[in-house]
Enzyme design. Structure first.
Site, PDB file in Angstrom:
ATOM      1  N   TRP A 103       0.834  -1.219   0.000  1.00 35.84           N
ATOM      2  CA  TRP A 103       0.000   0.000   0.000  1.00 35.84           C
ATOM      3  C   TRP A 103       0.860   1.256   0.000  1.00 35.84           C
ATOM      4  O   TRP A 103       0.538   2.235  -0.674  1.00 35.84           O
ATOM      5  CB  TRP A 103      -0.990  -0.015   1.157  1.00 35.84           C
ATOM      6  CG  TRP A 103      -1.983  -1.126   1.031  1.00 35.84           C
ATOM      7  CD1 TRP A 103      -2.152  -2.180   1.875  1.00 35.84           C
ATOM      8  CD2 TRP A 103      -2.929  -1.326  -0.037  1.00 35.84           C
ATOM      9  NE1 TRP A 103      -3.137  -3.010   1.400  1.00 35.84           N
ATOM     10  CE2 TRP A 103      -3.632  -2.520   0.247  1.00 35.84           C
ATOM     11  CE3 TRP A 103      -3.240  -0.615  -1.201  1.00 35.84           C
ATOM     12  CZ2 TRP A 103      -4.635  -3.015  -0.598  1.00 35.84           C
ATOM     13  CZ3 TRP A 103      -4.243  -1.105  -2.043  1.00 35.84           C
ATOM     14  CH2 TRP A 103      -4.917  -2.290  -1.742  1.00 35.84           C
ATOM     15  N   ASP A 172      -1.843   6.601   6.484  1.00 37.60           N
ATOM     16  CA  ASP A 172      -2.861   5.671   6.000  1.00 37.60           C
ATOM     17  C   ASP A 172      -3.168   4.701   7.138  1.00 37.60           C
ATOM     18  O   ASP A 172      -2.358   3.842   7.461  1.00 37.60           O
ATOM     19  CB  ASP A 172      -2.318   4.935   4.767  1.00 37.60           C
ATOM     20  CG  ASP A 172      -3.281   3.890   4.213  1.00 37.60           C
ATOM     21  OD1 ASP A 172      -4.363   3.685   4.807  1.00 37.60           O
ATOM     22  OD2 ASP A 172      -2.953   3.278   3.173  1.00 37.60           O
ATOM     23  N   LYS A 196     -12.229  -2.084   6.538  1.00 41.30           N
ATOM     24  CA  LYS A 196     -11.522  -2.992   7.439  1.00 41.30           C
ATOM     25  C   LYS A 196     -12.063  -2.866   8.860  1.00 41.30           C
ATOM     26  O   LYS A 196     -12.459  -3.853   9.443  1.00 41.30           O
ATOM     27  CB  LYS A 196     -10.017  -2.724   7.430  1.00 41.30           C
ATOM     28  CG  LYS A 196      -9.259  -3.364   6.268  1.00 41.30           C
ATOM     29  CD  LYS A 196      -9.303  -2.588   5.001  1.00 41.30           C
ATOM     30  CE  LYS A 196      -8.607  -3.256   3.844  1.00 41.30           C
ATOM     31  NZ  LYS A 196      -7.809  -2.329   3.047  1.00 41.30           N
TER      32      LYS A 196
HETATM   33  C1  LIG Z   1      -7.159  -1.881   1.942  1.00 44.58           C
HETATM   34  C2  LIG Z   1      -6.112  -0.856   2.036  1.00 44.58           C
HETATM   35  C3  LIG Z   1      -5.988   0.177   1.089  1.00 44.58           C
HETATM   36  C4  LIG Z   1      -6.837   0.247  -0.154  1.00 44.58           C
HETATM   37  O1  LIG Z   1      -8.102   0.668   0.145  1.00 44.58           O
HETATM   38  P1  LIG Z   1      -9.221   0.907  -0.970  1.00 44.58           P
HETATM   39  O2  LIG Z   1     -10.321   1.435  -0.151  1.00 44.58           O
HETATM   40  O3  LIG Z   1      -9.491  -0.420  -1.618  1.00 44.58           O
HETATM   41  O4  LIG Z   1      -8.691   1.891  -1.953  1.00 44.58           O
HETATM   42  C5  LIG Z   1      -5.015   1.129   1.300  1.00 44.58           C
HETATM   43  N1  LIG Z   1      -4.199   1.081   2.371  1.00 44.58           N
HETATM   44  C6  LIG Z   1      -4.286   0.105   3.289  1.00 44.58           C
HETATM   45  C7  LIG Z   1      -3.362   0.111   4.457  1.00 44.58           C
HETATM   46  C8  LIG Z   1      -5.244  -0.887   3.150  1.00 44.58           C
HETATM   47  O5  LIG Z   1      -5.343  -1.856   4.077  1.00 44.58           O
END
Ligand SMILES: *Cc1c(COP(=O)(O)O)cnc(C)c1O
Length: 360
Positions: A103, A172, A196
């Site tokens: 990511w 993030d 998540k």
């Molecule tokens: C799942 C995830 C993403 C991507 O998220 P989307 O909503 O599918 O764009 C980005 N960063 C992390 C840490 C993730 O777990």
């Protein structure tokens, strides 16, 4: 299948059963209004109070100080990979990124694609992202430092966050938001796709220092502009209304459970249980450095790939889904987000012991 499974999916992931039941109860006729939340105007008084509640609850649950705004975006965390440099990285300036996994790499690549200057000041790619780098220094001139709090695929997590000095810290937190108590004032911007730990897919939470809103240039796409979306309190256009409603219910569930501190305690209990099962066995092998272990995504290997396939298949028969590791890493991954109950982890650990006895 007549019963609900033990859900170890990485995302979209488990939601609290009581939240799903509440949404179900209100699904056709929200609080006696004769329609579903999905059928309501986003300009209605009822929805206005839902989105305001979601923002207020987010501030309460997360302990967000004054001077921040909570925004709701579409486009996933992935849109934020572009929105951040578009809004906050002027041409001629550079930003620092720490590369701790797939990511982070995508966030870096997206900034570069936009022609922005990125310095990768630390990376754990040399060891397949199996640790969180320490001892890196931040360029004092950087427009911001970007980190990924929890690496959903590799199974690592920052245990403490870096001190970025006067450089704005952007994080993030898609896969560990509200899983543990954090000091929000350390950050200038936090973002997280909801799917998540916070709700269904389709909505992304952005927590941003109000003073940053002014920095957005006027020539960027409207839907990426913090100034525009923030200036309209996430109601510039039609927001993901049902997702925001679900986030509100999840936040109420966290509060009823005793807040993030109480959730964190259970999360640590869940993670400890699983990691000690791995550590005491010669059959299972953790894939990341112990001091970098994630309390959300637990990754491990078995002696060979055939046994891993068998583990996933028999796990499914034992009522557990989502245990297959990400295709880029292989092995097993158990995602044990907030909504995954302790009983699910106990069930998994008992299964692991049985499986080892039969196959070890
Ligand atoms: C799942 C995830 C993403 C991507 O998220 P989307 O909503 O599918 O764009 C980005 N960063 C992390 C840490 C993730 O777990």
């Amino acid at each position: 299948m007549s019963e609900r499974v033990f859900n170890f999916n990485a995302g979209p992931a488990a939601l609290p059963l009581s939240v799903l039941e509440k949404a179900q109860k209100d699904f056709l006729n929200y609080q006696g209004e004769g329609l579903s939340v999905m059928e309501m105007s986003h300009r209605s008084k009822t929805f206005d109070s839902i989105i305001k509640d979601a923002e207020r609850l987010m501030k309460e649950v997360m302990g967000i100080p004054d001077g921040y705004k909570v925004l709701f975006f579409q486009g996933g965390a992935t849109l934020q990979f572009a929105a951040i440099p578009l809004n906050l990285l002027p041409d001629g300036a550079s930003a620092d990124y720490v590369n701790t996994g797939a990511w982070s790499k995508k966030a870096i690549a997206e900034a570069q694609k936009l022609g922005k200057t990125v310095n990768v000041i630390a990376s754990s790619e040399d060891k397949n992202f199996s640790y969180i780098p320490a001892d890196f220094s931040v360029n004092p001139d950087a427009a911001y430092l970007h980190i990924t709090s929890n690496n959903t695929i590799a199974g690592t997590q920052f245990q403490t966050y870096p001190d970025s000095g006067s450089v704005p810290l952007i994080c993030d937190m898609s896969s560990d938001i509200n899983s543990r108590k954090i000091d929000v004032s350390q950050f200038d911007l936090i973002y997280a796709g909801a799917q998540k730990n916070m709700g269904p897919s389709g909505v992304t939470i952005v927590i941003i220092k109000e003073e940053l809103l002014e920095k957005s240039p006027d020539n960027i796409p409207t839907m990426t502009s913090y100034k525009i979306i923030g200036g309209k309190d996430s109601l510039y256009n039609t927001p993901p209304t049902f997702g925001i409603y679900m986030i509100k219910l999840v936040l109420e569930w966290i509060q009823e459970a005793g807040g993030v501190e109480a959730i964190e305690k259970i999360n640590r209990q869940k993670a400890d249980l699983l990691y000690s099962a791995i550590d005491k066995s010669n059959f299972y092998r953790g894939t990341v450095a112990k001091d970098s272990r994630s309390i959300m995504n637990v990754t491990f290997r078995l002696p060979d790939e055939e046994l891993e396939k068998k583990f996933v298949a028999e796990g499914l028969e034992a009522g557990m889904i989502g245990l297959k590791g990400h295709r880029s890493v292989g092995g097993i991954r158990a995602s044990i987000y907030n909504a995954v109950p302790l009983a699910a982890v106990e069930h998994l650990v008992a299964f692991m012991e049985k499986f080892e006895k039969a196959n070890g």
